[in-house]
Design a protein around this motif. Structure first.
Motif, PDB file in Angstrom:
ATOM      1  N   ILE A   1      18.582 -15.357  -9.055  1.00 11.28           N
ATOM      2  CA  ILE A   1      19.429 -16.047 -10.048  1.00 11.28           C
ATOM      3  C   ILE A   1      18.596 -16.410 -11.266  1.00 11.28           C
ATOM      4  CG2 ILE A   1      20.772 -18.151 -10.493  1.00 11.28           C
ATOM      5  CD1 ILE A   1      21.741 -17.983  -7.552  1.00 11.28           C
ATOM      6  N   GLY A   2      17.393 -16.933 -11.044  1.00 16.32           N
ATOM      7  CA  GLY A   2      16.500 -17.291 -12.155  1.00 16.32           C
ATOM      8  C   GLY A   2      16.162 -16.078 -13.010  1.00 16.32           C
ATOM      9  N   LEU A   3      15.905 -14.937 -12.372  1.00 19.15           N
ATOM     10  CA  LEU A   3      15.585 -13.708 -13.104  1.00 19.15           C
ATOM     11  C   LEU A   3      16.780 -13.243 -13.934  1.00 19.15           C
ATOM     12  CD1 LEU A   3      13.493 -11.504 -13.629  1.00 19.15           C
ATOM     13  CD2 LEU A   3      14.435 -10.255 -11.682  1.00 19.15           C
ATOM     14  N   ILE A   4      17.973 -13.301 -13.344  1.00 15.29           N
ATOM     15  CA  ILE A   4      19.188 -12.891 -14.069  1.00 15.29           C
ATOM     16  C   ILE A   4      19.425 -13.796 -15.273  1.00 15.29           C
ATOM     17  CG2 ILE A   4      21.718 -12.761 -13.889  1.00 15.29           C
ATOM     18  CD1 ILE A   4      21.262 -11.788 -10.957  1.00 15.29           C
ATOM     19  N   VAL A   5      19.272 -15.112 -15.099  1.00 15.30           N
ATOM     20  CA  VAL A   5      19.443 -16.065 -16.206  1.00 15.30           C
ATOM     21  C   VAL A   5      18.398 -15.794 -17.289  1.00 15.30           C
ATOM     22  CG1 VAL A   5      19.269 -18.505 -16.851  1.00 15.30           C
ATOM     23  CG2 VAL A   5      20.583 -17.839 -14.828  1.00 15.30           C
ATOM     24  N   PHE A   6      17.156 -15.542 -16.888  1.00 13.87           N
ATOM     25  CA  PHE A   6      16.072 -15.283 -17.839  1.00 13.87           C
ATOM     26  C   PHE A   6      16.357 -14.014 -18.652  1.00 13.87           C
ATOM     27  CE2 PHE A   6      11.975 -13.218 -18.792  1.00 13.87           C
ATOM     28  CZ  PHE A   6      11.449 -14.179 -19.646  1.00 13.87           C
ATOM     29  N   VAL A   7      16.749 -12.929 -17.991  1.00  7.57           N
ATOM     30  CA  VAL A   7      17.058 -11.666 -18.681  1.00  7.57           C
ATOM     31  C   VAL A   7      18.238 -11.859 -19.628  1.00  7.57           C
ATOM     32  CG1 VAL A   7      17.929  -9.300 -18.334  1.00  7.57           C
ATOM     33  CG2 VAL A   7      16.064 -10.170 -16.908  1.00  7.57           C
ATOM     34  N   PHE A   8      19.289 -12.561 -19.180  1.00 11.37           N
ATOM     35  CA  PHE A   8      20.453 -12.829 -20.015  1.00 11.37           C
ATOM     36  C   PHE A   8      20.039 -13.628 -21.271  1.00 11.37           C
ATOM     37  CE2 PHE A   8      24.160 -15.420 -21.216  1.00 11.37           C
ATOM     38  CZ  PHE A   8      25.071 -14.405 -21.460  1.00 11.37           C
TER      39      PHE A   8
ATOM     40  N   MET B   1      18.142 -11.375 -23.690  1.00 12.38           N
ATOM     41  CA  MET B   1      19.062 -10.465 -24.382  1.00 12.38           C
ATOM     42  C   MET B   1      19.829 -11.188 -25.490  1.00 12.38           C
ATOM     43  SD  MET B   1      18.555  -7.521 -23.092  1.00 12.38           S
ATOM     44  CE  MET B   1      19.925  -6.514 -23.519  1.00 12.38           C
ATOM     45  N   LYS B   2      20.276 -12.388 -25.224  1.00 10.94           N
ATOM     46  CA  LYS B   2      20.987 -13.186 -26.243  1.00 10.94           C
ATOM     47  C   LYS B   2      20.052 -13.486 -27.410  1.00 10.94           C
ATOM     48  CE  LYS B   2      25.199 -14.534 -25.809  1.00 10.94           C
ATOM     49  NZ  LYS B   2      26.172 -13.875 -26.652  1.00 10.94           N
ATOM     50  N   TRP B   3      18.821 -13.879 -27.088  1.00 11.45           N
ATOM     51  CA  TRP B   3      17.839 -14.216 -28.129  1.00 11.45           C
ATOM     52  C   TRP B   3      17.550 -13.001 -29.000  1.00 11.45           C
ATOM     53  CZ3 TRP B   3      12.678 -12.556 -28.803  1.00 11.45           C
ATOM     54  CH2 TRP B   3      11.978 -13.243 -29.793  1.00 11.45           C
ATOM     55  N   LEU B   4      17.399 -11.817 -28.386  1.00 12.92           N
ATOM     56  CA  LEU B   4      17.142 -10.587 -29.144  1.00 12.92           C
ATOM     57  C   LEU B   4      18.329 -10.237 -30.039  1.00 12.92           C
ATOM     58  CD1 LEU B   4      15.324  -8.310 -26.548  1.00 12.92           C
ATOM     59  CD2 LEU B   4      14.383  -9.265 -28.642  1.00 12.92           C
ATOM     60  N   ASN B   5      19.555 -10.412 -29.531  1.00 14.37           N
ATOM     61  CA  ASN B   5      20.744 -10.135 -30.355  1.00 14.37           C
ATOM     62  C   ASN B   5      20.778 -11.016 -31.592  1.00 14.37           C
ATOM     63  OD1 ASN B   5      21.944  -8.034 -29.041  1.00 14.37           O
ATOM     64  ND2 ASN B   5      23.274  -9.310 -27.767  1.00 14.37           N
ATOM     65  N   VAL B   6      20.418 -12.284 -31.425  1.00 14.49           N
ATOM     66  CA  VAL B   6      20.453 -13.223 -32.552  1.00 14.49           C
ATOM     67  C   VAL B   6      19.331 -12.914 -33.535  1.00 14.49           C
ATOM     68  CG1 VAL B   6      20.131 -15.646 -33.200  1.00 14.49           C
ATOM     69  CG2 VAL B   6      21.611 -15.060 -31.273  1.00 14.49           C
ATOM     70  N   THR B   7      18.113 -12.708 -33.048  1.00 13.91           N
ATOM     71  CA  THR B   7      16.974 -12.528 -33.959  1.00 13.91           C
ATOM     72  C   THR B   7      16.933 -11.157 -34.608  1.00 13.91           C
ATOM     73  OG1 THR B   7      15.545 -11.877 -32.129  1.00 13.91           O
ATOM     74  CG2 THR B   7      15.508 -14.202 -32.784  1.00 13.91           C
ATOM     75  N   THR B   8      17.494 -10.135 -33.979  1.00 11.87           N
ATOM     76  CA  THR B   8      17.456  -8.789 -34.576  1.00 11.87           C
ATOM     77  C   THR B   8      18.757  -8.426 -35.276  1.00 11.87           C
ATOM     78  OG1 THR B   8      18.194  -7.761 -32.509  1.00 11.87           O
ATOM     79  CG2 THR B   8      15.810  -7.913 -32.870  1.00 11.87           C
ATOM     80  N   ASN B   9      19.705  -9.349 -35.375  1.00  5.08           N
ATOM     81  CA  ASN B   9      20.999  -9.085 -36.027  1.00  5.08           C
ATOM     82  C   ASN B   9      21.626  -7.807 -35.462  1.00  5.08           C
ATOM     83  OD1 ASN B   9      20.532 -11.304 -37.694  1.00  5.08           O
ATOM     84  ND2 ASN B   9      19.462 -10.043 -39.181  1.00  5.08           N
ATOM     85  N   HIS B  10      21.646  -7.721 -34.138  1.00  2.00           N
ATOM     86  CA  HIS B  10      22.070  -6.503 -33.462  1.00  2.00           C
ATOM     87  C   HIS B  10      23.473  -6.041 -33.871  1.00  2.00           C
ATOM     88  CE1 HIS B  10      22.081  -3.442 -30.420  1.00  2.00           C
ATOM     89  NE2 HIS B  10      23.231  -3.887 -29.945  1.00  2.00           N
ATOM     90  N   ASP B  11      24.388  -6.968 -34.018  1.00  2.00           N
ATOM     91  CA  ASP B  11      25.765  -6.586 -34.353  1.00  2.00           C
ATOM     92  C   ASP B  11      26.008  -6.499 -35.855  1.00  2.00           C
ATOM     93  OD1 ASP B  11      26.454  -6.463 -31.676  1.00  2.00           O
ATOM     94  OD2 ASP B  11      26.909  -8.602 -31.587  1.00  2.00           O
TER      95      ASP B  11
END
Length: 196
Positions: A21-28, A31-41
């Motif tokens: 569960i900790g690993l899944i939360v960490f990966v999630f 991924m959210k942090w990368l989407n925000v910082t790289t302006n993915h969308d």
């Protein structure tokens, strides 16, 4: 306690579930942090900058939060205004993120100057071929001068001015050949030769 009993115990299974569960939360979270910082969308459509002046390009790209880099152009294109954009990369219609650099190539303000070669004494055909190969146009209306040799180059003219070897004239200029008429008794002397 043996290894098999430890691996099958409730304590180990609880720890394994917590770790998963900790690993899944960490990966999630990553991924959210990368989407925000790289302006993915984020998608900004690159505008068509063709034939625009540098000031217009700067204003247009600033509004879209895009940057640009100017690449010099080696050849003048008469179909585009001087110092306007003739090429861009990425191309118009492509999607990019903010602060992306758009590489633009500008049209020079005119044709580059080309040095006049030594064509004195060459045949009309040789001179025409050489002038065309280096980027000049050759007038179909030659100037005939009194000379013993027929159709031999005795000078060149551009805009009414007689040219000498080494003079520089813009590429794509119309050059007029001065040719011997074959009816003279000696060699034609140019205006500069005659004044010496």
């Amino acid at each position: 306690m043996s290894l098999i009993k430890f691996v099958t115990s409730k304590t180990f299974l609880k720890q394994l579930i917590f770790a998963a569960i900790g690993l899944i939360v960490f990966v999630f979270a990553i991924m959210k942090w990368l989407n925000v910082t790289t302006n993915h969308d984020q998608k900004i459509e690159v505008p068509n900058l063709e034939k625009m002046s540098l000031a217009d390009v700067e204003s247009k790209l600033e509004d879209l939060e895009l940057n640009f880099v100017v690449i010099d152009s080696a050849s003048y294109n008469p179909n585009f205004p001087p110092k306007s954009v003739i090429e861009q990369s990425p191309e118009a219609g492509d999607f990019v993120k903010e602060q992306r650099k758009i590489y633009i190539t500008l049209n020079p303000s005119g044709y580059a100057d080309i040095e006049i070669p030594d064509l004195f004494g060459r045949t009309k055909r040789q001179a025409t071929s050489q002038l065309l190969s280096i980027g000049f146009r050759v007038s179909s209306k030659e100037i005939l001068v009194k000379d013993i040799a027929k159709d031999v180059v005795r000078g060149l003219k551009f805009n009414g001015k007689e040219l000498k070897m080494g003079d520089k004239v813009p590429k794509n200029s119309m050059i007029t050949l001065m040719l011997g008429d074959g009816e003279g008794t000696g060699r034609y002397k140019s205006a500069t030769e005659a004044s010496n």
